[in-house]
Motif scaffolding. Structure first.
Motif: not given
Length: 707
Positions: A492-501
Motif C-alpha cells: 500500500t502507499p507509504s510516505y518515504s522521506g528517503t525515496i522522496g528526497k
C-alpha cells in the motif's frame, strides 16, 4: 485484545507473541538429488572463512559506491531524515500513560520513554526515560536491540521486555517493573532462544522455546509449550502442550477484553497458512476449536471471540470476520457456531483486526485504498458498523488502542502525503488530528495515479505511479518499480522521506505494483500465485514493467526494480527471466536458492507458500527452472544487480545473497554485494547503519538509471 493473532511470517514474519528463530551455524549436507553446488560453504552463518569473504566483497562495493560523489550527500540526507527530531513519536497506550520507543543520533539503539496523553497531544511533551537501550548494552557489553514489551493485563505494570543481540530474531526476555523503572530482581528471565512468551497471570508464563538442544521443529521454531512459575527454576516448568517436529511451531497467547474475560489459546501452525487452534476450556482441559485450518482467532471483544476467515467456514465466506460468544466457545469448543461480523465487497480486502475496550476495529482495503471501521456489539450476536471519518485515498491503519476505554490512535499517509496521526473515539466514531509529519521532500509538481496493466492471462493488475506532472512520454524518466507479491501481504502507499528526497526530488518516478500473491483483494488474490502457480506473480510484475515501457513512461534503459525478502526472490526471478526489461535490480535480504531453501534459516516454514521440493515432484520441477540461483547462465547479459543482506538475518538468512553473488562471480557476471554485519531482517540495527545501506543502494540506482 492486546494483539492480532494471525500468523504473518512474511515482511515482519511476526508470530503470535515475541517469537523468533535461529539457524544452524554450519551448512546442512548436500542432498544427492540436488544440482552440484560448490558454494554450500557460504551457508556457514558466520565462520571465519565466510566472514573473510564477506569483508572482502563489502570492501569492493564500499570502494565503488562510497567514492561516488552522490554517496556522501545521500548518506547525510538519509541520516537527517531517519534521525529527525520532529518525527512523530509513535504512541502506545500503556499503564495510564503514553509510551514511545525513540531512536536518534544521541540514542542509536533507542530509549523507551513515557509522558501523559494531555502532554502528548499538546505537542511538547516532557518525556521521562524508562529504559535506555544504549546504556544497557554498554553496561552489559552487548549490542542490544529492543524488540518490544508485553505487559500484564489489566494493570499493565509488569512487562516482559524482549532484547536481541545485534538485531537477530532470537531474543532474551526479562521482567520489567514500570513503577520502579527497573528490571525485577529475581523476576522472570527467559534465556536467548527462538521463543513465544506470554503472561498467563502475575505468577505464571506460557512459554514455547527450545527446552533442550534441538527441541525445535524442522522450521526452527519451538513445538513444546510449558508453564513457568515465578520463583521456580526454569527446569521445573510444566508441559502444557506438545506439537510435532514437522509443524512450523507452537505459539501461546492469552487474550483479554475490556470486561475482564480471558481466553488461553495455543496455536499449532501446521504450515504457514494452516493451523489448529486449542483453548483451555470450561473443564480446565485443552480442547481443539472446531474451525477450518485457515480460520484463525483474531481477538476477544465484549465477551465474543473474533475470527479471521482466510477460507470459507460453512456459510461464512472467505475473507470475512466472524464472532462467537466466549461462553459457547468455552463450553462447546468442538461444536459452537459463529456469526458474520464483516463481509468484504468485490474489491475489498481485510487488512487487520484489533479492538478497544468495547469496539471491534477492522481495517480494510477498498481497491487498495484504506478504510477504518468501528464495530459495536448488538443484540443477537450482530454488529453495527461505523466508518471512521479519516482522509480518503490514503493508506490508513490503526495504532495503539486503549484496553480500558475506546480511544485508539490511527495513522494516515500517502506517497506524497506525510504521515498524520489521529486520536479516534471508536465509540463516538470521531477522529481528531494530533500531529502531522513535516514534509521531508519537495512534492510540488508530483502526482499520484492508480493505473492497471494487463497480465499475460488477461488479469488486470493495479499499480500506483508517482511522477512529475510534466513527465515527458518519451521513455526518458527513471522509474523505480517495487512489489512484494507473496504471503497475502498487502503493498500500500507509504510516505518515504528517503525515496522522496533522494529519488523523486531528483526527477525519478516510483511505481508500486499490486501483483498476485499479495492480499490486496483477499485470500483468492494470494492463492492465485501459491506454490507452482507462482509464475503468474512474475508475469504480473513484468506486465506492469511492459505497460510503463509501452506507454513511454520509461524504457528498459531507465527502469530499475527493488524488493526485499519474498520481494527479493521476485527480483531474482525478474532479473534471470526478463533481463531485457531492466537496467538496475536491487535485491534485499532475499530468498534465491529455492532448492536448498528448507536447509537455510527458517526456509522450511515457508513450504506452504512455495511448496516442498523434496516431497512434491511438481514443486521441484518448477523451482529447478525458476530458482534464481539455478537459473543464472554464463554469457547472458543481465542487469548488474545490487545484492544486500545482513549477517544477523536469522529469518531468510544471508546465505541466499552470498551464494547468488558467488555464482555470478564464478560466471564472470558483474554485481554489487553488501552484507551488513548487524540489523537482522532489515536495513540496520540503528539509524547510522540504515542511513549507510540506504545511501549505498540509492547511489547504485542513480549511477545505473540517472547518470
Amino acid at each position: 485484545m492486546k494483539k492480532t493473532l494471525r500468523i504473518a511470517l512474511a515482511t515482519t514474519l511476526a508470530l503470535l507473541s515475541s517469537t523468533s528463530m535461529s539457524f544452524a551455524a554450519t551448512p546442512a549436507p548436500a542432498d544427492p538429488r540436488d544440482p552440484a553446488d560448490p558454494w554450500i560453504w557460504l551457508e556457514d552463518a558466520n565462520g571465519p572463512r565466510v566472514m573473510d569473504w564477506v569483508k572482502s566483497h563489502n570492501a569492493t562495493t564500499e570502494q565503488r559506491l562510497e567514492s561516488d560523489p552522490h554517496y556522501q550527500p545521500f548518506y547525510n540526507d538519509a541520516l537527517a531524515i531517519l534521525g529527525a527530531k520532529d518525527r512523530i513519536p509513535s504512541p502506545s497506550f500503556l499503564n495510564g500513560q503514553i509510551y514511545n520507543f525513540w531512536q536518534d543520533e544521541e540514542h542509536l539503539r533507542g530509549i523507551w520513554r513515557k509522558t501523559s496523553l494531555d502532554e502528548y497531544r499538546g505537542g511538547k511533551p516532557a518525556w521521562k526515560t524508562v529504559l535506555d537501550i544504549d546504556a544497557l548494552g554498554k553496561a552489559e557489553g552487548k549490542s542490544w536491540v529492543y524488540k518490544g514489551a508485553d505487559c500484564l493485563e489489566p494493570e499493565q505494570r509488569r512487562c516482559l521486555i524482549s532484547l536481541s543481540n545485534g538485531g537477530e530474531d532470537a531474543v532474551e526476555v526479562r521482567e520489567f517493573d514500570l513503577a520502579s523503572g527497573t528490571f525485577v530482581e529475581g523476576g522472570f528471565h527467559i534465556p536467548r532462544a527462538k521463543q513465544g512468551v506470554t503472561w498467563e497471570d502475575a505468577d505464571h508464563l506460557l512459554v514455547a522455546t527450545e527446552w533442550t538442544p534441538g527441541e525445535v521443529t524442522t522450521s526452527g521454531y519451538p513445538y513444546v509449550v510449558k508453564r513457568v512459575t515465578r520463583g521456580r527454576p526454569f527446569t521445573e516448568a510444566v508441559e502444557v502442550f506438545r506439537g510435532e517436529k514437522s509443524d512450523v511451531g507452537m505459539f501461546p497467547a492469552v487474550l483479554h477484553d475490556g470486561e475482564g474475560h480471558t481466553l488461553k489459546l495455543i496455536t499449532r501452525a501446521i504450515d504457514f497458512f494452516h493451523q489448529r487452534s486449542f483453548v483451555i476450556a470450561a473443564d480446565g482441559k485443552m480442547h481443539e476449536l472446531a474451525i477450518p485450518q485457515k480460520v484463525s482467532v483474531a481477538g476477544l471483544v465484549a465477551g465474543r471471540v473474533v475470527f479471521r476467515l482466510d477460507e470459507a467456514w460453512g456459510d461464512l465466506p472467505s475473507g470475512s470476520v466472524a464472532a462467537a460468544p466466549l461462553t459457547e466457545v468455552m463450553q462447546r469448543p468442538e461444536g459452537f457456531s459463529a456469526k458474520l461480523a464483516w463481509n468484504p465487497g468485490p474489491r475489498e480486502a481485510l487488512e487487520a483486526v484489533s479492538a478497544t475496550k468495547g469496539r471491534l476495529l477492522v481495517s480494510i482495503l477498498d481497491n487498495v485504498n484504506g478504510r477504518l471501521l468501528s464495530l459495536a456489539p448488538a443484540a443477537g450476536g450482530a454488529w453495527t458498523t461505523a466508518t471512521l471519518p479519516l482522509p480518503d485515498k490514503l493508506a490508513l491503519r490503526f495504532g495503539s488502542a486503549q484496553t480500558d476505554g475506546d480511544r485508539v490512535f490511527a495513522w494516515a499517509e500517502g506517497f506524497t502525503t506525510p504521515s498524520s496521526l489521529y486520536l479516534v473515539d471508536a465509540a463516538a466514531a470521531t477522529a481528531q488530528p494530533v500531529q502531522s509529519l513535516p514534509p521531508r521532500f519537495d512534492s510540488k509538481g508530483l502526482v499520484v495515479e492508480q493505473r492497471e496493466a494487463k497480465s499475460t492471462d488477461g488479469t488486470a493488475i493495479p499499480y500506483f505511479l508517482v511522477h512529475r506532472k510534466d513527465m515527458p512520454l518519451d521513455g526518458s524518466t527513471p522509474v523505480l518499480l517495487d512489489a512484494y507479491g507473496g504471503f497475502q501481504v498487502n503493498s500500500t502507499p507509504s510516505y518515504s522521506g528517503t525515496i522522496g528526497k533522494l529519488w523523486l526530488e531528483r526527477g525519478g518516478a516510483f511505481a508500486l505494483a499490486n501483483i498476485r500473491g499479495g492480499g490486496e483483494f483477499g485470500p483468492a488474490w494470494h492463492e492465485a500465485a501459491l506454490k507452482t502457480k507462482r509464475q503468474v506473480a512474475y508475469d504480473d510484475f513484468a506486465s506492469v514493467a511492459r505497460d510503463m515501457i509501452d506507454r513511454k513512461i520509461t524504457s528498459p534503459r531507465r527502469l530499475g526494480i527493488v524488493g526485499g525478502s519474498n520481494g527479493g526472490l521476485l527480483m531474482g526471478v525478474e532479473m534471470t527471466e526478463f533481463p531485457e526489461l531492466y537496467s538496475a535490480v536491487v535485491i534485499q535480504v532475499p530468498l534465491l536458492d529455492m532448492i536448498r531453501i528448507s536447509k537455510i534459516a527458517a526456509g522450511t516454514s515457508w513450504q506452504g507458500e512455495y511448496g516442498d521440493v523434496y516431497a512434491d515432484p511438481e514443486a521441484r520441477a518448477f523451482w529447478l527452472k525458476k530458482s534464481p540461483y539455478h537459473a543464472l547462465r554464463k554469457g547472458v547479459k543481465y542487469p548488474e544487480p545490487y545484492i544486500f543482506t545482513t549477517t544477523r538475518d536469522d529469518r531468510t538468512g544471508p546465505q541466499h545473497a552470498r551464494k547468488f553473488a558467488a555464482r555470478m562471480e564464478e560466471m564472470g557476471l558483474p554485481y554489487y554485494f553488501y552484507e551488513n554485519t548487524e540489523g537482522g531482517h532489515g536495513s540496520g540495527a540503528d539509524i547510522r547503519q540504515s542511513a549507510k545501506t540506504t545511501a549505498l543502494w540509492l547511489t547504485y540506482l542513480t549511477r545505473k538509471l540517472m547518470d
